[in-house]
Design a protein around this motif. Structure first.
Motif, PDB file in Angstrom:
ATOM      1  N   ARG A 193      -6.196 -20.707  -1.572  1.00  0.00           N
ATOM      2  CA  ARG A 193      -5.196 -21.341  -0.706  1.00  0.00           C
ATOM      3  C   ARG A 193      -4.245 -20.343  -0.068  1.00  0.00           C
ATOM      4  O   ARG A 193      -3.339 -20.728   0.674  1.00  0.00           O
ATOM      5  CB  ARG A 193      -4.398 -22.380  -1.516  1.00  0.00           C
ATOM      6  N   GLY A 194      -4.389 -19.073  -0.374  1.00  0.00           N
ATOM      7  CA  GLY A 194      -3.498 -18.068   0.188  1.00  0.00           C
ATOM      8  C   GLY A 194      -2.123 -18.046  -0.441  1.00  0.00           C
ATOM      9  O   GLY A 194      -1.191 -17.449   0.101  1.00  0.00           O
ATOM     10  N   GLU A 195      -1.986 -18.673  -1.618  1.00  0.00           N
ATOM     11  CA  GLU A 195      -0.695 -18.695  -2.306  1.00  0.00           C
ATOM     12  C   GLU A 195      -0.484 -17.444  -3.158  1.00  0.00           C
ATOM     13  O   GLU A 195       0.626 -17.217  -3.663  1.00  0.00           O
ATOM     14  CB  GLU A 195      -0.601 -19.957  -3.164  1.00  0.00           C
ATOM     15  N   ALA A 196      -1.509 -16.672  -3.348  1.00  0.00           N
ATOM     16  CA  ALA A 196      -1.432 -15.398  -4.063  1.00  0.00           C
ATOM     17  C   ALA A 196      -2.448 -14.460  -3.437  1.00  0.00           C
ATOM     18  O   ALA A 196      -3.407 -14.898  -2.795  1.00  0.00           O
ATOM     19  CB  ALA A 196      -1.716 -15.588  -5.553  1.00  0.00           C
ATOM     20  N   ARG A 197      -2.232 -13.172  -3.611  1.00  0.00           N
ATOM     21  CA  ARG A 197      -3.140 -12.163  -3.061  1.00  0.00           C
ATOM     22  C   ARG A 197      -3.460 -11.145  -4.135  1.00  0.00           C
ATOM     23  O   ARG A 197      -2.601 -10.782  -4.956  1.00  0.00           O
ATOM     24  CB  ARG A 197      -2.510 -11.448  -1.854  1.00  0.00           C
ATOM     25  N   VAL A 198      -4.690 -10.663  -4.128  1.00  0.00           N
ATOM     26  CA  VAL A 198      -5.103  -9.631  -5.082  1.00  0.00           C
ATOM     27  C   VAL A 198      -4.276  -8.374  -4.904  1.00  0.00           C
ATOM     28  O   VAL A 198      -3.935  -7.694  -5.872  1.00  0.00           O
ATOM     29  CB  VAL A 198      -6.605  -9.333  -4.917  1.00  0.00           C
ATOM     30  N   ALA A 199      -3.935  -8.057  -3.666  1.00  0.00           N
ATOM     31  CA  ALA A 199      -3.160  -6.840  -3.391  1.00  0.00           C
ATOM     32  C   ALA A 199      -2.323  -7.063  -2.142  1.00  0.00           C
ATOM     33  O   ALA A 199      -2.664  -7.871  -1.281  1.00  0.00           O
ATOM     34  CB  ALA A 199      -4.078  -5.642  -3.216  1.00  0.00           C
ATOM     35  N   GLU A 200      -1.240  -6.305  -2.047  1.00  0.00           N
ATOM     36  CA  GLU A 200      -0.385  -6.356  -0.865  1.00  0.00           C
ATOM     37  C   GLU A 200       0.368  -5.042  -0.740  1.00  0.00           C
ATOM     38  O   GLU A 200       0.460  -4.267  -1.703  1.00  0.00           O
ATOM     39  CB  GLU A 200       0.582  -7.540  -0.946  1.00  0.00           C
ATOM     40  N   VAL A 201       0.893  -4.795   0.451  1.00  0.00           N
ATOM     41  CA  VAL A 201       1.653  -3.575   0.691  1.00  0.00           C
ATOM     42  C   VAL A 201       3.082  -3.795   0.217  1.00  0.00           C
ATOM     43  O   VAL A 201       3.755  -4.747   0.629  1.00  0.00           O
ATOM     44  CB  VAL A 201       1.624  -3.191   2.188  1.00  0.00           C
ATOM     45  N   GLY A 202       3.544  -2.928  -0.677  1.00  0.00           N
ATOM     46  CA  GLY A 202       4.877  -3.060  -1.259  1.00  0.00           C
ATOM     47  C   GLY A 202       5.980  -2.559  -0.352  1.00  0.00           C
ATOM     48  O   GLY A 202       5.745  -2.054   0.755  1.00  0.00           O
ATOM     49  N   ALA A 203       7.215  -2.672  -0.840  1.00  0.00           N
ATOM     50  CA  ALA A 203       8.393  -2.302  -0.055  1.00  0.00           C
ATOM     51  C   ALA A 203       8.404  -0.822   0.320  1.00  0.00           C
ATOM     52  O   ALA A 203       8.952  -0.438   1.359  1.00  0.00           O
ATOM     53  CB  ALA A 203       9.661  -2.661  -0.836  1.00  0.00           C
ATOM     54  N   GLU A 204       7.813   0.010  -0.516  1.00  0.00           N
ATOM     55  CA  GLU A 204       7.784   1.445  -0.254  1.00  0.00           C
ATOM     56  C   GLU A 204       6.528   1.883   0.503  1.00  0.00           C
ATOM     57  O   GLU A 204       6.277   3.077   0.653  1.00  0.00           O
ATOM     58  CB  GLU A 204       7.883   2.218  -1.577  1.00  0.00           C
ATOM     59  N   GLY A 205       5.735   0.912   0.942  1.00  0.00           N
ATOM     60  CA  GLY A 205       4.526   1.243   1.697  1.00  0.00           C
ATOM     61  C   GLY A 205       3.303   1.475   0.841  1.00  0.00           C
ATOM     62  O   GLY A 205       2.230   1.757   1.372  1.00  0.00           O
ATOM     63  N   GLU A 206       3.426   1.329  -0.467  1.00  0.00           N
ATOM     64  CA  GLU A 206       2.298   1.525  -1.364  1.00  0.00           C
ATOM     65  C   GLU A 206       1.537   0.214  -1.529  1.00  0.00           C
ATOM     66  O   GLU A 206       2.076  -0.870  -1.311  1.00  0.00           O
ATOM     67  CB  GLU A 206       2.773   2.035  -2.728  1.00  0.00           C
ATOM     68  N   VAL A 207       0.259   0.315  -1.911  1.00  0.00           N
ATOM     69  CA  VAL A 207      -0.539  -0.876  -2.156  1.00  0.00           C
ATOM     70  C   VAL A 207      -0.357  -1.292  -3.617  1.00  0.00           C
ATOM     71  O   VAL A 207      -0.609  -0.512  -4.530  1.00  0.00           O
ATOM     72  CB  VAL A 207      -2.029  -0.630  -1.850  1.00  0.00           C
ATOM     73  N   VAL A 208       0.095  -2.516  -3.807  1.00  0.00           N
ATOM     74  CA  VAL A 208       0.326  -3.064  -5.150  1.00  0.00           C
ATOM     75  C   VAL A 208      -0.832  -3.992  -5.489  1.00  0.00           C
ATOM     76  O   VAL A 208      -1.125  -4.928  -4.736  1.00  0.00           O
ATOM     77  CB  VAL A 208       1.661  -3.838  -5.213  1.00  0.00           C
ATOM     78  N   VAL A 209      -1.508  -3.728  -6.604  1.00  0.00           N
ATOM     79  CA  VAL A 209      -2.643  -4.544  -7.045  1.00  0.00           C
ATOM     80  C   VAL A 209      -2.196  -5.473  -8.162  1.00  0.00           C
ATOM     81  O   VAL A 209      -1.576  -5.034  -9.136  1.00  0.00           O
ATOM     82  CB  VAL A 209      -3.807  -3.653  -7.536  1.00  0.00           C
ATOM     83  N   HIS A 210      -2.499  -6.766  -8.020  1.00  0.00           N
ATOM     84  CA  HIS A 210      -2.188  -7.746  -9.065  1.00  0.00           C
ATOM     85  C   HIS A 210      -3.442  -7.909  -9.932  1.00  0.00           C
ATOM     86  O   HIS A 210      -4.324  -8.721  -9.644  1.00  0.00           O
ATOM     87  CB  HIS A 210      -1.773  -9.070  -8.425  1.00  0.00           C
ATOM     88  N   GLU A 211      -3.476  -7.116 -10.987  1.00  0.00           N
ATOM     89  CA  GLU A 211      -4.695  -7.008 -11.793  1.00  0.00           C
ATOM     90  C   GLU A 211      -5.131  -8.340 -12.381  1.00  0.00           C
ATOM     91  O   GLU A 211      -6.333  -8.612 -12.511  1.00  0.00           O
ATOM     92  CB  GLU A 211      -4.492  -5.980 -12.915  1.00  0.00           C
ATOM     93  N   TRP A 212      -4.200  -9.197 -12.740  1.00  0.00           N
ATOM     94  CA  TRP A 212      -4.565 -10.442 -13.410  1.00  0.00           C
ATOM     95  C   TRP A 212      -5.406 -11.339 -12.503  1.00  0.00           C
ATOM     96  O   TRP A 212      -6.265 -12.078 -12.992  1.00  0.00           O
ATOM     97  CB  TRP A 212      -3.332 -11.159 -13.931  1.00  0.00           C
ATOM     98  N   LEU A 213      -5.181 -11.246 -11.200  1.00  0.00           N
ATOM     99  CA  LEU A 213      -5.989 -12.049 -10.287  1.00  0.00           C
ATOM    100  C   LEU A 213      -7.414 -11.507 -10.184  1.00  0.00           C
ATOM    101  O   LEU A 213      -8.372 -12.278 -10.086  1.00  0.00           O
ATOM    102  CB  LEU A 213      -5.327 -12.094  -8.913  1.00  0.00           C
ATOM    103  N   LYS A 214      -7.564 -10.198 -10.243  1.00  0.00           N
ATOM    104  CA  LYS A 214      -8.910  -9.626 -10.306  1.00  0.00           C
ATOM    105  C   LYS A 214      -9.581 -10.010 -11.616  1.00  0.00           C
ATOM    106  O   LYS A 214     -10.780 -10.312 -11.652  1.00  0.00           O
ATOM    107  CB  LYS A 214      -8.846  -8.100 -10.179  1.00  0.00           C
ATOM    108  N   GLN A 215      -8.823  -9.976 -12.686  1.00  0.00           N
ATOM    109  CA  GLN A 215      -9.374 -10.385 -13.975  1.00  0.00           C
ATOM    110  C   GLN A 215      -9.863 -11.836 -13.914  1.00  0.00           C
ATOM    111  O   GLN A 215     -10.921 -12.174 -14.466  1.00  0.00           O
ATOM    112  CB  GLN A 215      -8.314 -10.221 -15.064  1.00  0.00           C
ATOM    113  N   ALA A 216      -9.107 -12.689 -13.229  1.00  0.00           N
ATOM    114  CA  ALA A 216      -9.504 -14.090 -13.099  1.00  0.00           C
ATOM    115  C   ALA A 216     -10.839 -14.219 -12.380  1.00  0.00           C
ATOM    116  O   ALA A 216     -11.698 -15.020 -12.766  1.00  0.00           O
ATOM    117  CB  ALA A 216      -8.417 -14.877 -12.363  1.00  0.00           C
TER     118      ALA A 216
END
Length: 274
Positions: A38-61
């Protein structure tokens, strides 16, 4: 979402014990993947400092989903599939134009205003608003595609699921990826950048400045730049060889929409195209 994240991490810790069809575990996993769908969460996104933040738990799911779901037969018109996941549905209500021959797996997200020509979008991927996935282009698992991006015909956006902390491919807003280009293994294309046809970009490929010869990065094309496939001479005991690189040939005014005719002329002058 915090409680769901904790549930997924607990299931991941004992994944070796889980068996297909475990209803309780599957309910938590499908709830997590439903957020992606539904686009309510993303596996990864660009953080405030320009780095790519990975949400590992969603990949685990996603990985747990493949362990827990059984293969089922799916019939769509004259076609038969055998898979653990259904395809996405409800395109008209989602505001997405989908041409026959296109498909996206449940657990991916395609935002309103997108167009899918005959193409493929895998689980965990995110395609932002008003983007075009052109004919025979593929968006691999967990790849993150921004808004108003054009993936030209035959583009291959690589997927990555394992390990869960691996950074996926990120193509930022307003980028254009030329025909048959391959962007893989966590490479990144900056906002407003243009990648010429046939370019291969991955974290081992050096990105060079055509004006200075400086190596700008490995596998990252800067924002608001035009980059093409190139090669550079390297000496080895067995002789001299040419190894691939990516060459930044022009910087674009930040925020300015691309003039496709001018871009095509520029790329043709350098033996490339869109």
């Amino acid at each position: 979402m915090a409680d769901l994240s904790a549930d997924i991490e607990e299931l991941w810790a004992r994944r070796a014990e889980l068996v297909p069809g475990d209803a309780e575990a599957l309910a938590s996993v499908e709830a997590a993947v439903g957020l992606l769908d539904r686009g309510e969460a993303r596996v990864a996104e660009v953080g405030a400092e320009g780095e790519v933040v990975v949400h590992e738990w969603l990949k685990q799911a996603i990985l747990l989903l493949f362990r827990l779901r059984r293969i089922e037969t799916v019939e769509l018109g004259p076609f038969e599939f055998a898979d653990r996941l259904p395809l996405k549905r409800g395109w008209a209500a989602a505001g997405v134009r989908v041409v026959p021959g296109a498909s996206a797996r449940w657990g991916s997200y395609v935002a309103p205003g997108c167009v899918l020509m005959p193409s493929y979008v895998n689980i965990g991927a995110y395609v932002g608003p008003d983007s075009m996935v052109d004919t025979w282009a593929t968006v691999g698992s967990c790849a993150q595609i921004g808004a108003r991006v054009h993936l030209s015909g035959g583009v291959g956006i690589g997927g990555v699921l394992e390990p869960p902390n691996a950074v996926p491919v990120v193509v930022e807003d307003d980028a254009m990826i030329g025909s048959r280009a391959m962007v893989t293994e966590g490479a990144r294309v900056g906002r407003g950048a243009v990648l010429g046809a046939g370019t291969i970009l991955n974290p081992s490929i050096p990105v060079l400045d055509a004006q200075t010869g400086e190596e700008l990065s490995r596998g990252v094309v800067p924002a608001w730049s035009v980059a093409v496939a190139a090669s550079r001479r390297r000496s080895f005991p067995g002789g001299e060889f040419f190894l691939p690189c990516v060459l930044v040939i022009k910087r674009l005014p930040p925020g300015e929409r691309h003039d496709k005719a001018q871009l095509e002329s520029l790329l043709r002058d350098h033996g490339a195209g869109l």
